[in-house]
Design an enzyme around this catalytic site. Structure first.
Site, PDB file in Angstrom:
ATOM      1  CD  GLU A 176      -3.219  -1.132   1.891  1.00 10.28           C
ATOM      2  OE1 GLU A 176      -3.306  -0.267   2.774  1.00 10.28           O
ATOM      3  OE2 GLU A 176      -4.117  -1.962   1.660  1.00 10.28           O
ATOM      4  CD  GLU A 308      -3.469  -6.124   2.805  1.00 10.47           C
ATOM      5  OE1 GLU A 308      -4.399  -5.429   3.277  1.00 10.47           O
ATOM      6  OE2 GLU A 308      -2.263  -5.865   2.975  1.00 10.47           O
TER       7      GLU A 308
HETATM    8  O1  AHR Z   1      -5.225  -6.210   6.573  1.00  8.44           O
HETATM    9  C1  AHR Z   1      -5.213  -5.076   7.364  1.00  8.44           C
HETATM   10  C2  AHR Z   1      -4.552  -3.890   6.690  1.00  8.44           C
HETATM   11  O2  AHR Z   1      -5.315  -3.507   5.589  1.00  8.44           O
HETATM   12  C3  AHR Z   1      -3.189  -4.121   6.112  1.00  8.44           C
HETATM   13  O3  AHR Z   1      -2.176  -3.994   7.044  1.00  8.44           O
HETATM   14  C4  AHR Z   1      -3.082  -3.041   5.081  1.00  8.44           C
HETATM   15  O4  AHR Z   1      -2.247  -3.389   4.006  1.00  8.44           O
HETATM   16  C5  AHR Z   1      -4.523  -2.813   4.657  1.00  8.44           C
HETATM   17  O5  AHR Z   1      -4.860  -1.485   4.674  1.00  8.44           O
END
Ligand code: AHR
Length: 508
Positions: A176, A308
């Site tokens: 991110e 994710e």
């Molecule tokens: O999964 C939780 C968080 O969500 C992670 O650390 C981040 O990459 C995303 O914003």
């Protein structure tokens, strides 16, 4: 009222291979995922191997966990790997500023993670620190993990008790980067990704598949910028992509907004449908990002890694807001099945995906009780278990006819989701009835090969928010499904309201 839908499947037209890696997982130093979830320490009364929970390992081996992403997430860009090696009692401490502002003692570090992967039989996916780290630090970590000779980092690893290098196939370049990983601009990060990729070397026989931190949701500019940063991808189909090999994508499903995401249980029927519509959005995101990628990468050398995804609800009352602990219901199970269908359909571009996160955080496979240590398998776990037949199978197109839709949030939500795959003389069909209220009959119109046998499983419950607890661990668990009958076109399948059904076919 029961309505009928038809699914036409040409069993003799296999498509792209569904990589088992789309069934990947994610474990961050966040709340009780690592500490209490995977790691209890050698002295714990909970059964463990070298500090790693045995019951968690057993449960994840049972669903053939293919890979595990670690140490974050946002945590990865705060993590300095040298803090997590050597004698545990002398490891430095740090503040986990993203997740609860707690002090991290680094008890679980590189050796513990690699041990966990070996116990699981899963490929490690290490997420390197671009946000607050350095090129040299990341380069050294790769050398420490994967080099065999007497190089400085290999010697350090040996001094810490590990003779042989590990195999590390997957390497993340930041996380991110548009947000917690540095608040960078796409152009700025694209240059950094090239630089970091250059210094994450292939040592000996180890080949890294480097994944550059990718877009948030529909940020097509981010994907386009990363794709433009490659050397000419269109030129020679035989030349592999470099200096990195894949870009990632993150997307979370919630029923509300980021400030009030909705509760994991006790939700309304309307919130059920909003959630399903938001989960369906993964299909649209994959199509849009793939379209951008196709423009620059017509030979599809660059992978799309959804590292994710999953549901994100308001935390459970009384728990630390920074620990992201949430309950997991039948609704989460259907969110999972809808995503997995989308990954199957986009198998030619989506090479890996990681649901967030494996234990005790967000859409978990496993929840553990902090007081008793009791372990519960969630409804989402059962979807993964029912789908193992799709691992490395060839995707089959499923053409749905007469699917009812429902207007949700200015879109039309199809009330059935389906996907299928074939591997040798077996095929697996996955069917989700997203309708909260109405049972369906689905005709499987099976063409191209003879079907000589079938078995079916169903996952459902009376309440939309049914979930498993230590007291009722099997409130939502798959059972054999008797509601499958021969039909002139193939098979007729009962799909109860809010259910997930898999039909395994024996082919000739
Ligand atoms: O999964 C939780 C968080 O969500 C992670 O650390 C981040 O990459 C995303 O914003």
């Amino acid at each position: 009222m029961t309505t009928t839908t038809t699914a036409v499947i040409d069993l003799d037209l296999p498509g792209a291979t569904i990589s088992r890696h789309v069934y990947g997982h994610f474990a961050e130093h966040l709340g009780r995922c690592i500490y209490g979830g995977f790691w209890v320490g050698e002295d714990s009364p909970v059964a463990n191997v070298r500090g790693i929970r045995s019951d968690v390992v057993e449960a994840l081996r049972a669903i053939s966990i293919p890979n595990l992403r670690w140490p974050g997430g946002c945590f990865a860009d705060d993590y300095h790997w040298r803090d997590g090696i050597g004698p545990r009692e002398s490891r430095p401490r740090m503040v986990n500023s993203h997740w609860g502002d707690v002090v991290e003692d680094n008890a679980f570090g590189t050796h513990e993670f690699m041990d966990l992967c070996e116990l699981l039989g899963a490929d490690p996916y290490v997420s390197g620190n671009v946000g607050s780290g350095s090129v040299a630090e990341m380069s050294d970590w790769v050398e420490y993990l994967t080099r065999a000779d007497d190089s400085p980092m290999a010697a350090l690893r040996r001094a810490n008790g590990r003779e042989q290098p590990w195999r590390v196939p997957f390497w993340g370049l930041g996380n991110e980067a548009w947000g917690c990983g540095g608040n960078l601009r796409a152009e700025q990060f694209a240059s950094l990704a090239r630089q970091y990729a250059t210094y994450t070397r292939n040592h000996g026989g180890n080949r890294l598949y480097r994944i550059a931190a990718g877009a948030n949701e529909a940020d097509l500019h981010w994907t386009e910028t990363l794709l433009r940063s490659f050397d000419d991808l269109a030129a020679d189909p035989a030349e592999p992509a470099g200096p990195f090999q894949a870009v990632s994508l993150h997307y979370y499903t919630m029923a509300g907004s980021w400030s009030d995401k909705g509760d994991a249980t006790g939700f309304s029927t309307d919130q059920w449908y909003v959630t399903m519509a938001r989960a369906r959005r993964m299909e649209e995101l994959l199509t849009r990002h793939s379209t951008v990628m196709d423009r620059y990468d017509p030979h599809r050398k660059v992978g799309l890694v959804v590292d994710e995804w999953g549901t994100w609800w308001n935390v459970e009352k009384g728990t630390n807001p920074g620990f992201l602990y949430q309950q997991n219901t039948l609704r989460d199970a259907l969110v999972a099945s809808v995503h997995l269908d989308a990954f199957h359909r986009h198998a030619e571009r989506v090479v890996m995906a990681n649901i967030a996160q494996t234990v005790n955080v967000l859409q978990a496979m496993i929840l553990t009780d902090p007081d008793t240590g009791a372990l519960v398998l969630t409804p989402t776990y059962h979807v993964f278990a029912m789908n193992t037949g799709h691992h490395d199978a060839a995707a089959l197109a499923v053409h749905l006819r007469d699917v009812e839709t429902r207007a949700v949030d200015a879109t039309e939500l199809p009330l059935v989701s389906a996907s299928a795959s074939v591997k040798g003389d077996t095929a697996l069909v996955s069917l989700s009835n997203l309708d909260a209220e109405t049972d369906r009959i689905l005709v499987l119109d099976l063409r191209g090969r003879d079907v000589v046998g079938h078995t079916a499983r169903v996952l459902t419950a009376t309440a939309l928010d049914a979930h498993n607890t230590p007291e009722q661990p099997d409130a939502v668990a798959p059972t054999d499904h008797a509601g499958v009958r021969p039909h002139p076109r193939g098979l007729e399948v009962d799909l109860p309201a809010h259910s997930y059904v898999t039909v395994a076919l024996e082919l000739r």
